[in-house]
Scaffold this motif. Structure first.
Motif, PDB file in Angstrom:
ATOM      1  N   TRP A 183       1.023  -0.738   0.229  1.00  0.00           N
ATOM      2  CA  TRP A 183       0.167  -0.206   0.306  1.00  0.00           C
ATOM      3  C   TRP A 183       0.504   1.482  -0.490  1.00  0.00           C
ATOM      4  O   TRP A 183       0.251   2.667  -0.581  1.00  0.00           O
ATOM      5  CB  TRP A 183      -0.783  -0.043   1.321  1.00  0.00           C
ATOM      6  CG  TRP A 183      -1.654   1.316   1.071  1.00  0.00           C
ATOM      7  CD1 TRP A 183      -1.832   1.979   1.868  1.00  0.00           C
ATOM      8  CD2 TRP A 183      -3.245   1.533   0.164  1.00  0.00           C
ATOM      9  NE1 TRP A 183      -3.230   3.350   1.850  1.00  0.00           N
ATOM     10  CE2 TRP A 183      -3.532   2.271   0.594  1.00  0.00           C
ATOM     11  CE3 TRP A 183      -3.259   0.666  -1.121  1.00  0.00           C
ATOM     12  CZ2 TRP A 183      -5.320   3.066  -0.482  1.00  0.00           C
ATOM     13  CZ3 TRP A 183      -4.623   1.014  -1.267  1.00  0.00           C
ATOM     14  CH2 TRP A 183      -4.775   2.171  -1.545  1.00  0.00           C
ATOM     15  N   THR A 212      -7.434   4.563  -5.867  1.00  0.00           N
ATOM     16  CA  THR A 212      -7.289   3.174  -6.481  1.00  0.00           C
ATOM     17  C   THR A 212      -8.455   2.893  -5.268  1.00  0.00           C
ATOM     18  O   THR A 212      -9.513   1.723  -5.600  1.00  0.00           O
ATOM     19  CB  THR A 212      -5.994   2.843  -5.475  1.00  0.00           C
ATOM     20  OG1 THR A 212      -5.322   2.954  -6.616  1.00  0.00           O
ATOM     21  CG2 THR A 212      -5.426   0.886  -5.877  1.00  0.00           C
ATOM     22  N   LYS A 223      -3.207   6.694  -4.020  1.00  0.00           N
ATOM     23  CA  LYS A 223      -3.878   5.635  -3.005  1.00  0.00           C
ATOM     24  C   LYS A 223      -5.253   6.009  -3.031  1.00  0.00           C
ATOM     25  O   LYS A 223      -6.496   5.522  -2.803  1.00  0.00           O
ATOM     26  CB  LYS A 223      -3.274   5.796  -1.533  1.00  0.00           C
ATOM     27  CG  LYS A 223      -1.846   5.379  -1.496  1.00  0.00           C
ATOM     28  CD  LYS A 223      -1.776   5.522  -0.053  1.00  0.00           C
ATOM     29  CE  LYS A 223       0.347   5.593  -0.137  1.00  0.00           C
ATOM     30  NZ  LYS A 223       0.947   5.557  -0.796  1.00  0.00           N
TER      31      LYS A 223
END
Length: 397
Positions: A203, A212, A209
């Protein structure tokens, strides 16, 4: 011919054969549950939702594990593992003595599945970004084409050979998929990192992020909406057909209608995604699909439902390929398997949630309410995508 093109052809065929086998089961599952001793209509819809959805709940748990294994050992071994395991498990369903054993085998199927995910990862990592939309769009038609033929074929097999034969023939088709993959798929796999990264480390290396996470949630919501009606279509067709003696065949045709439309529209929408952006395609498709669900609650016969399912297939053809395109473009190639694994986990959770949700709503409120609620979910998802995806990506163009 470039390697990615050769593998695209082989993977297309493999997913096509696997999808024929898998989709044969959907329209006959409620009938098979009735064959196993469940007679009450409300109980059949509830058990159908559980039996259909539990596979995907377990798949959601195992998908990231198999995604990690694909990045570590290669994508071809994962394709082989999934196809052979499903061939054995689904073949055994034909011997189930009761609905509980059937559900147990569906749970086992979920633990070993992942054929389509591994194929998608293989093609995504071997295709340049300029052709990603086209390649993933074409690959999606394999599943769609199989889904197109499978339900109708399942209906014919039921009428000619009986319900149990559907599971036996599905096992054989998946075994064929295993053999063709073993012989023809070529993968020049090089592990980019010797260290096995933890989820936290994976991650931390993902550059986008928030986007996603948004795509994971979008995939989940799409799956909830699109699969909420799967367990109840056969029961709905039975009501619309006034207990015709050809329910399995009619249900198969209704299932196949959306598949036919998908195979027509998906390659073109994939190319359109490469030109104008997948985020624009997914927004338009969400709105179209959300609207088309509403009139399905008011149809008077199976043929009207079939026509609307065809229109739904045209509208929904760009949804899941667009999610994969966006994820592929924002994910480092060394992490594609892991990210796609998490994405599919979200999708599997959505399929489970949608199937169980649809079955329960149909059993409690009635089948028509499933279509209304599904429409609301898709339109709400369109609003979410507009604010979280379209505005962000449009600024980057």
């Amino acid at each position: 011919m470039e390697m990615w093109k050769k593998n695209l052809i082989v993977c297309w065929f493999g997913i096509f054969v696997a999808s024929i086998g898998m989709s044969q089961i959907a329209p006959v599952l409620p009938l098979y549950i009735q064959h196993l001793g469940v007679q009450n209509t409300a109980s059949i819809t509830k058990f159908s939702g559980i039996a259909f959805g539990v596979t995907y709940l377990v798949s959601a748990i195992f998908s990231p594990i198999w995604g990690s294994a694909a990045d570590k050992y290669g994508r071809k071994p994962m394709i082989l593992r999934a196809s052979l395991g499903m061939a054995i498990t689904i073949g055994c369903m034909g011997f189930a003595p009761n609905v509980y054993v059937l559900i147990g085998l569906r749970i086992l199927q979920g633990a070993i599945t992942g054929y389509g995910t591994a194929c998608t990862t293989l093609i995504a990592t071997q295709t340049d970004k300029g052709h990603a939309g086209y390649a993933l769009g074409v690959l999606s038609t394999a599943s769609i084409a199989g889904s197109l033929l499978g339900p109708t074929l399942g209906g014919f097999i039921d009428e000619i050979l009986g319900l149990q034969s559907v599971f036996f023939i599905t096992g054989v088709l998946l075994l064929i998929s295993f053999i063709t993959t073993l012989i023809f798929v070529k993968e020049s796999f090089v592990k980019e990192s010797k260290k096995v990264l933890s989820i936290k480390e994976v991650w931390s290396t993902i550059p986008e992020k928030n986007l996603t996470i948004t795509m994971f949630i979008t995939f989940f919501m799409l799956s909830v909406a699109l699969y909420s009606v799967e367990p109840i279509v056969t029961v709905y067709v039975k009501q619309l057909s006034y207990n015709s003696s050809h329910i399995a065949l009619l249900a198969g045709l209704v299932f196949s209608a959306s598949g036919l439309a998908n195979i027509i529209a998906a390659p073109g929408l994939g190319k359109l995604s490469d030109k104008i952006g997948a985020h624009k395609v997914i927004l338009a498709c969400l709105i179209g699909a959300g609207i088309i669900f509403i009139p399905q609650a008011f149809v008077q016969n199976a043929w009207q439902l079939m026509g609307l399912r065809f229109l739904l297939g045209l509208a929904s053809a760009g949804l899941i390929p667009s999610v994969n395109i966006i994820l592929k473009k924002i994910t480092p190639s060394s992490l594609t398997g892991r990210v796609f694994g998490f994405s599919m986990a979200a999708g599997y959770l959505g399929v489970f949630g949608g199937a169980v949700f649809g079955g329960q709503i149909a059993g409690i409120l009635g089948i028509k309410y499933v279509f209304f609620i599904t429409s609301a979910l898709l339109l709400a998802n369109a609003i979410w995508v507009y604010f979280k995806v379209n505005k962000k990506l449009s600024l980057n163009e």
